[in-house]
Write an enzyme that holds these catalytic residues in place. Structure first.
Site, PDB file in Angstrom:
ATOM      1  N   ARG A 147      13.926  -2.258   4.960  1.00  0.00           N
ATOM      2  CA  ARG A 147      12.957  -2.617   3.933  1.00  0.00           C
ATOM      3  C   ARG A 147      13.723  -2.926   2.657  1.00  0.00           C
ATOM      4  O   ARG A 147      14.749  -2.319   2.372  1.00  0.00           O
ATOM      5  CB  ARG A 147      12.001  -1.436   3.670  1.00  0.00           C
ATOM      6  CG  ARG A 147      11.324  -0.867   4.910  1.00  0.00           C
ATOM      7  CD  ARG A 147       9.983  -1.493   5.168  1.00  0.00           C
ATOM      8  NE  ARG A 147       9.069  -1.304   4.058  1.00  0.00           N
ATOM      9  CZ  ARG A 147       8.266  -0.246   3.916  1.00  0.00           C
ATOM     10  NH1 ARG A 147       8.291   0.720   4.792  1.00  0.00           N
ATOM     11  NH2 ARG A 147       7.447  -0.157   2.896  1.00  0.00           N
ATOM     12  N   PRO A 158       0.825  -1.210   0.000  1.00  0.00           N
ATOM     13  CA  PRO A 158       0.000   0.000   0.000  1.00  0.00           C
ATOM     14  C   PRO A 158       0.862   1.263   0.000  1.00  0.00           C
ATOM     15  O   PRO A 158       1.782   1.395   0.784  1.00  0.00           O
ATOM     16  CB  PRO A 158      -0.794  -0.093   1.310  1.00  0.00           C
ATOM     17  CG  PRO A 158      -0.539  -1.459   1.855  1.00  0.00           C
ATOM     18  CD  PRO A 158       0.755  -1.915   1.275  1.00  0.00           C
ATOM     19  N   GLU A 159       0.567   2.157  -0.918  1.00  0.00           N
ATOM     20  CA  GLU A 159       1.247   3.443  -0.958  1.00  0.00           C
ATOM     21  C   GLU A 159       0.161   4.519  -0.945  1.00  0.00           C
ATOM     22  O   GLU A 159      -1.030   4.206  -0.854  1.00  0.00           O
ATOM     23  CB  GLU A 159       2.110   3.541  -2.218  1.00  0.00           C
ATOM     24  CG  GLU A 159       2.952   2.296  -2.428  1.00  0.00           C
ATOM     25  CD  GLU A 159       4.441   2.536  -2.529  1.00  0.00           C
ATOM     26  OE1 GLU A 159       4.855   3.693  -2.638  1.00  0.00           O
ATOM     27  OE2 GLU A 159       5.185   1.550  -2.483  1.00  0.00           O
ATOM     28  N   LYS A 208      -0.382   8.120   3.752  1.00  0.00           N
ATOM     29  CA  LYS A 208      -0.775   6.714   3.798  1.00  0.00           C
ATOM     30  C   LYS A 208      -1.738   6.424   4.951  1.00  0.00           C
ATOM     31  O   LYS A 208      -1.996   5.278   5.279  1.00  0.00           O
ATOM     32  CB  LYS A 208       0.480   5.832   3.863  1.00  0.00           C
ATOM     33  CG  LYS A 208       1.313   5.966   2.582  1.00  0.00           C
ATOM     34  CD  LYS A 208       2.361   4.904   2.468  1.00  0.00           C
ATOM     35  CE  LYS A 208       3.552   5.214   3.348  1.00  0.00           C
ATOM     36  NZ  LYS A 208       4.546   4.113   3.273  1.00  0.00           N
TER      37      LYS A 208
END
Ligand SMILES: [Zn+2]
Length: 258
Positions: free
Chosen positions: A248, A2-3, A51
């Site tokens: 990440r 999700p962005e 977000k």
């Protein structure tokens, strides 16, 4: 992953069904808010902020964040959920529809007049009414020694970019994610491109940074070991983070990016 564009479209879809409707069901499956029941109150807007998702209900705001695995689904009454029940963190009903928040990275209920405080730390929102490219650029460069791949992801600089966009943006601008942001040539172009890419993707469910929707939708993201679409060199993967806990994956072409 999700962005900001995912959250934008999620908010739009939820608002289309829920805005102005009375909640008929309010089931929040996180210990701290399990007893909160907003049923009977009216939904008064579903707003994306970077977000973060803000769902205004009566005097309160349900604040959620999708983090890595989260998603909101809308189901017509009686239809089958596409994710397992145990992953549901929020189940909200309006007449004819159920909105289910699965695996939300965060879920809280705050008084509506305190809503701003939970998102105040965010930099300019790429898809928000407050978008300010020059402020985003100033923020991005505040620590010139910081890796560009980290500076882009820091929501205090600009809000809305996640792991896909940071890898893709660095590729498209020809910079390694580990390059200090102060050494990036024409960093304003990085900001402009971020805005254009996320705008181009905000209304569609499938994201593409290459312009291709079916097939190779990304230049480098999750393409480690495969040939670069531009030069054929093998795409590499590494990890980048401010701390070990925040590492990440990031992806790059060792030839196209320096
Ligand atoms: Zn390449």
């Amino acid at each position: 992953m999700p962005e900001g564009d995912t959250v934008y479209l999620t908010a739009k879809n939820l608002a289309a069904v829920m805005d102005g409707q009375t909640l008929t069901r309010c089931d929040l499956r996180v210990p701290k808010f399990a007893t909160v029941d907003l049923s009977g109150d009216v939904v008064d807007g579903v707003v994306p902020r970077g977000k973060h998702l803000l769902m205004r209900v009566g005097e309160y705001t349900i604040h959620s964040h999708l983090k890595m695995e989260g998603s909101w689904h809308l189901y017509r009454e009686g239809s089958r959920w596409r994710r397992p029940e145990w992953q549901a963190r929020a189940v909200l009903g309006v007449e004819g529809w159920t909105a289910v928040g699965f695996s939300l990275g965060m879920l809280e209920v705050v008084p509506r007049d305190e809503e701003e405080s939970v998102v105040r730390y965010l930099g300019p929102d790429l898809l928000g009414p407050d978008w300010d490219a020059s402020l985003a650029l100033t923020n991005l460069l505040v620590d010139p020694t910081r890796e560009v791949g980290l500076a882009l992801l820091d929501q205090r600089n600009l809000a809305g970019l996640g792991n896909v966009y940071r890898s893709e943006l660095c590729f498209l601008r020809g910079v390694l994610p580990t390059r200090p942001v102060g050494e990036v040539e024409q960093p304003e172009k990085l900001i402009d491109l971020a805005k254009r890419l996320i705008e181009a993707n905000k209304d569609r469910a499938e994201r593409s940074t290459t312009g291709v929707l079916r097939g190779e939708a990304d230049w480098v993201y999750r393409r480690e070991g495969k040939p670069c679409l531009r030069c054929g060199t093998t795409i590499e993967r590494g990890q980048l983070g401010d701390t070990e806990l925040e590492l990440r994956d990031t992806y790059w072409c060792p030839r196209c990016q320096t």
